[in-house]
Design an enzyme around this catalytic site. Structure first.
Site, short mmCIF file in Angstrom:
data_model
loop_
_atom_site.label_atom_id
_atom_site.label_comp_id
_atom_site.label_asym_id
_atom_site.label_seq_id
_atom_site.Cartn_x
_atom_site.Cartn_y
_atom_site.Cartn_z
N CYS A 7 -1.39 5.55 20.75
CA CYS A 7 -2.39 5.86 19.82
C CYS A 7 -2.18 7.07 18.94
O CYS A 7 -1.48 7.98 19.34
CB CYS A 7 -3.95 5.42 20.43
SG CYS A 7 -4.49 7.16 21.07
N ASP B 146 -17.49 -7.75 23.62
CA ASP B 146 -17.90 -6.53 23.09
C ASP B 146 -18.58 -5.68 24.02
O ASP B 146 -19.06 -6.01 25.14
CB ASP B 146 -18.90 -6.91 21.87
CG ASP B 146 -20.42 -7.05 22.62
OD1 ASP B 146 -20.68 -8.11 23.29
OD2 ASP B 146 -21.09 -6.09 22.51
N ASP C 230 -25.42 -9.58 16.37
CA ASP C 230 -26.43 -9.93 17.32
C ASP C 230 -27.57 -10.43 16.81
O ASP C 230 -28.12 -10.35 15.52
CB ASP C 230 -26.39 -8.99 18.36
CG ASP C 230 -27.17 -7.76 18.15
OD1 ASP C 230 -27.87 -7.78 16.87
OD2 ASP C 230 -27.58 -6.73 18.86
N CYS D 282 -3.23 10.14 21.25
CA CYS D 282 -2.15 10.78 22.23
C CYS D 282 -0.75 11.15 21.54
O CYS D 282 -0.12 11.72 22.10
CB CYS D 282 -1.95 9.36 23.13
SG CYS D 282 -3.36 9.12 24.03
N HIS E 159 -9.15 7.00 20.73
CA HIS E 159 -8.28 6.71 21.77
C HIS E 159 -8.83 5.66 22.65
O HIS E 159 -8.05 4.62 22.97
CB HIS E 159 -8.06 8.12 22.75
CG HIS E 159 -7.30 7.48 24.19
ND1 HIS E 159 -6.06 6.99 24.33
CD2 HIS E 159 -7.86 7.15 25.40
CE1 HIS E 159 -5.96 6.79 25.64
NE2 HIS E 159 -6.79 6.66 26.22
N CYS F 77 0.36 6.01 26.38
CA CYS F 77 -0.40 5.44 25.07
C CYS F 77 0.16 5.97 23.91
O CYS F 77 0.66 7.00 23.63
CB CYS F 77 -1.79 5.81 25.10
SG CYS F 77 -2.78 5.36 23.70
#
Lengths: 378, 378
Positions: free
Chosen positions: A318, A278, A92, A321, A347, A316
């Protein structure tokens, strides 16, 4: 000079499937970019980010300028090398942090004087200096130095703020064009270099937003961001501002809405034609125990999860999980264990990245409810 | 009742290569066991621990009893299931923490009354209760409830403390033998169950240590620990106590020195015939920025590393040394980033585990300087 943004498909609702070939990574869009303020996505190791499919992450110019310092980072080969992140980076402009972290800042047409939140030392940022710092950092994408108009702001204040942002956009672009080839990794990347995005401001005034967008497009940036949103206004208003600006932006450039949002928001904006977003929300909320799941928000601190052996989100896939239970994650949080922030963040990021993955596949297959005839544009 | 400890080779110097077949994992010894006080090795995810080769980790009975509570953990299937750690676990007796974290404890022959460091609530631990809690947790190895004699302690005090430890050892063993089959995972593990180790105390008095060891061996525990070391005494004294006790312990049972040590110490003790060790040093030091390397100790906070692009330890093959620089690790520490503790800890644990790996290979090959004729004992 133009970043090679390839629009692969577009839906009737405006959703765009694209590919952004940056010097360090070709990024599939729409994309959600995890925030790595101090050169690290808080609490998550890089190999985990890679395995989650993160193709581009953010670094904050303000923070990295103050510590460890942009000159130091340049001497070490730029931010990619310094932090050992080989994929794409976006920096940024530092503007947002200068305004949000400094109560005692002093703004003039030339730039902003502010005090470091670390040691109180005095610093002066101009558009040229912000660009210099960003070239030293060497992110794939840099942002023009702008003033993020506060909310609420009356029309006079929003106009004055926009005047500053427009003047700074021009100065940022001029300085960037004169120096963009100085980035340290240019020779290693076959002469490819950084991109600069302009930022549409204008408060919550549709005509100011339009005027800003039109003038930025005339200046011909490599991409366009919509800033100054998610600053306290209603979500309806956020949506209105995005909808106002998007049609004014060139189709062949990426469009980035800064600082959004909740899971349903990022999906909605992506389906409207936003290519990049973002937000600190998934990472920051995670550290406070708020998990985003297919069943809604889950506050892992709640007593009801004390012996709940289900994964955070049964739908999920991931790594968190797949392995850990709500009871265990609650225990880590209650016990103040550092692994708590790490697992919760993994997660939430996986959940955000999976949303974007699903949206991209939906745009690709034309299976979305709002998909019309695909418009190849390559 | 005897844990299947297999002695594979023994050196003239006393070093032993072994294999400890625990219900959840066969552990190669000598082994270093990372400490996971609250059911987590601080800041490190389980898949990383597995990839580093950790075969057994510790959980602290005192902490887990207070939070989330041993009954709760039992209801969730025991500590392995609760924390999703499928490999071996060892629980301490809670004694050490009761003594080290409670200024206001009250010791009687029956047990210890203490106040929770979390909320001030009053609790009473007896040898029987410690065993009950450890059976509820269900670690592969439990420890007898003992009093860790403080240092320095005069002979009268050490004798009195040892009297308590001996009485408690007998009560721990009796209670354990009566209830060891109640562990929740017994049926899933073909009837195999937990082991109980006795702990040799006796302060820094060789004759007390000898007397203690001899009487514990008569009681016939599944393994023997040497406790009350690394509590402030010189390293020479630590070594003397270990050397005094080891020859008294049965060859066919594992030997565990608790709470040691520095990298050169764990190597030295392993080569003397210690089979198991644990210590918070690699994990705790990591969080304070102290890295153990093949070039010595490295304080990553030091300014000299600000632009040092070498890995923490150029001779180390761990995931941290393969990817990150000293400069980046220093930055993470300076910036107070949570990833700092994670990466530093991964390196230190990898370093400790690599030492044990090297020692095992050296014992196996007989290539150690102090290796005599290998004595097969299977």
């Amino acid at each position: 000079m133009t970043p090679p943004f390839q629009l692969i498909a577009e839906t009737a609702g405006g959703g765009r499937l694209g590919r952004l070939a940056l010097p360090h990574q070709t990024v599939e869009t729409p994309v959600f970019m995890p925030v790595g303020t101090q050169g690290t996505v808080k609490a998550v190791a890089h190999d985990v980010l890679e395995s989650l499919g993160a193709e581009i992450i953010l670094g904050n110019t303000y923070h990295l300028y103050l510590r460890p310092g942009h000159e130091s980072i340049r001497r070490m080969g730029g931010l990619h090398k310094f932090m050992s992140w080989p994929r794409a980076l976006l920096s940024d402009s530092g503007g947002f942090q200068v305004f949000s972290l400094n109560a005692l800042r002093k703004v003039t047409d030339d730039g902003v004087r502010f005090r470091s939140h670390l040691d109180g030392s005095s610093h002066f940022f101009t558009p040229e200096h912000s660009v210099d710092v960003q070239i030293a950092l060497g992110a794939d994408i840099c942002m023009a130095f702008d003033e993020c108009t506060e909310y609420p702001a009356d029309r006079t204040r929003a106009q004055e703020s926009l005047r500053l942002t427009m003047a700074w956009a021009r100065r940022s672009l001029e300085h960037f064009c004169a120096h963009r080839d100085e980035v340290i990794w240019r020779d290693e990347r076959e002469g490819r270099t950084q991109s600069l995005f302009g930022i549409v401001q204008g408060g919550m005034y549709r005509d100011l937003r339009r005027a800003c967008a039109e003038r930025l497009v005339e200046m011909d940036f490599d991409g366009y961001a919509i800033g100054g949103l998610s600053v306290g206004e209603t979500r309806e208003l956020t949506l209105k501002m995005i909808a106002e600006v998007l049609p004014l932006l060139p189709k062949d450039k990426p469009r980035y809405v800064m600082g959004v949002g909740y899971p349903d928001e990022i999906e909605q904006y992506a389906r409207m034609g936003v290519d990049m977003m973002d937000c600190v929300l998934p990472t920051r909320a995670a550290r406070h125990g708020l998990l985003f799941t297919s069943e809604g928000r889950l506050n892992i601190k709640n007593k009801q999860y004390a012996e709940d052996q289900n994964p955070p989100d049964p739908a999920c896939d991931c790594p968190v999980c797949r392995r850990y239970s709500r009871a265990y994650l609650r225990h880590l949080m209650q016990a103040g264990e550092p692994l708590s922030g790490t697992l919760n963040t993994i997660h939430n990021l996986a959940y955000y990245l999976a949303i974007m993955h699903r949206v991209r596949r939906s745009l690709e297959a034309g299976s979305s409810a709002d998909v019309g005839r695909l418009t190849p544009n390559t």
